[in-house]
Scaffold this active site. Sequence first.
Site: not given
Ligand code: NAD
Length: 499
Positions: A180, A183, A233, A236, A238, A255, A289, A390
């Site tokens: 997945k 979006e 992602g 929160e 996570g 991550e 990130c 962040e």
């Molecule tokens: P996000 O957490 O909003 O979304 C990440 C993914 O999770 C998307 O595909 C989203 O659709 C999905 N998602 C959203 N709600 C969900 C739920 N309730 N259950 C399951 N899946 C869900 O993050 P984002 O805005 O896409 O990305 C930015 C974040 O990602 C930042 O916090 C960044 O630090 C982090 N990030 C971390 C790393 C790392 O390696 N540590 C790398 C890249 C990005």
Amino acid sequence: MTTTTQVLELKMLINGEWRLSSNPDTNKVINPANGELIAIAPRATIEETKEAIKAAKETFESGVWSKLSAQERADYLLKIADKIDEKHDELVELEVKDNGKIKAEADIDISDAASCFRYYAGLIRTPDGQTYHVADPMQAMVVREPVGVTGLIVPWNFPFLMSVWKFAPALAAGNTIVYKPAEVTPITATKLVEIIEEVGVPKGVVNLVLGKGSVIGEVIAASHDVDMVSFTGSTEVGRSIMRNAAGNLKKISLELGGKSPNIIFADADFEAAVDHALLGIFYGSGQVCSAGSRIIVEESIYNQFVKEFVRRAKNIKVGPGLEEGSEMGAIVSEAQLNTILEYIEIGKKEGATLACGGNRLTENGLDKGFFVEPTVFIDVSSEMRIVKEEIFGPVAVIQKFKDEEEAIKLANDTIYGLAGGVFTSDGAKALRVIKQVRAGITWINAYGPTYNEAPWHGYKQSGIGSSLGTFGLDEFQEVKQININLAVGPTGWFSDNGK
Ligand code: NAD
């Protein structure tokens, strides 16, 4: 809105069939550099997501992938890498249009992605078992096996590369996949799945569902038929993945976010420190990130550093990713743009001094896209939200320290622990300090480079588990001990009187 480019109609791949969703609600994908509609993507229903999970489960159990030899799977991975190289220019262009990053950054992502598949193709063919010297007549050994059905959920900041960091080890280890993407950036994700299909990976091994995280992401995280979720992602989300995963105690690899410190000592190569610190925070428009978003500078060079850093930040050429000369691209979406602008307002209200930037850019044709000036705050304190949270945008805060002890204290004053840097010409001090920074990815006299061979790992609330390297493969494997009796016969433990 004008649509001068071809609008792609994206589909999902479920059990080898490319299809749209029965849900009439679709996702309109926008080029963040100019606001143009570039793709329409389906929004999968819960039922369709469950079908994808079922296909991944049945395919795993069939053994068409999991029971291939390491060499056979590696051969597929090498073919995928070759296809990525073959389609390099197309993938770069799509990534720029989808995410807003500049072409030079997308070039690195796509090349790294091919290299990542090659790395895991090699790694899976190296010895990975163990045997133990146990009491005769037993022989103990350990073998590694795939985890099973893996749910791969990725963010929008490195849409292709973050996916590949998961796909390469997951496939190498023999798992099947429910994938997945985010979006806002589903285009190169779809291309990745097309490539995997083109090289002949059996149907059902990779299943792609497109849609809202809060709907279908939740289904993947909660499903008892999914054996592992690998998520990249926000911290929160996570937490929500972790809660949902508790139902069947599935394996999780998370991550997450960061607010990483970059410590600059007075004895550092000044020009190099300024230059790397700029790269640390403004690469990817700060939507990275591991961004070095908290620059922590020794008191004696603080004013000089701020002056030069601000001068250089003001010179960064912000513009569309495909335009010649652009050095910093667009923000991925209007929502993210608004989040960044809100944080800038919060910083001002909290009493920090805006040393440069702070505005949305609308001149020279940027008004239809989502662009923000490189922004620097000084006179900040540890309690401020702009120092603690962040922001995920091109916003740096510059803090001041008196001595080594205070530098380390400030660096570790965060709930996160993803990355960190230190700049000094004193080798012993560099190592002494970096060893005390509670973070998984660190640099000395550099900020940012990362390698497929080395683990990407967050401490504290930046994650659980690792990506990349041998550690990244471990995540996608179970370990099994096999104890072999070399002298088969009764144990004699229980008496047997023959009755
Ligand atoms: P996000 O957490 O909003 O979304 C990440 C993914 O999770 C998307 O595909 C989203 O659709 C999905 N998602 C959203 N709600 C969900 C739920 N309730 N259950 C399951 N899946 C869900 O993050 P984002 O805005 O896409 O990305 C930015 C974040 O990602 C930042 O916090 C960044 O630090 C982090 N990030 C971390 C790393 C790392 O390696 N540590 C790398 C890249 C990005």
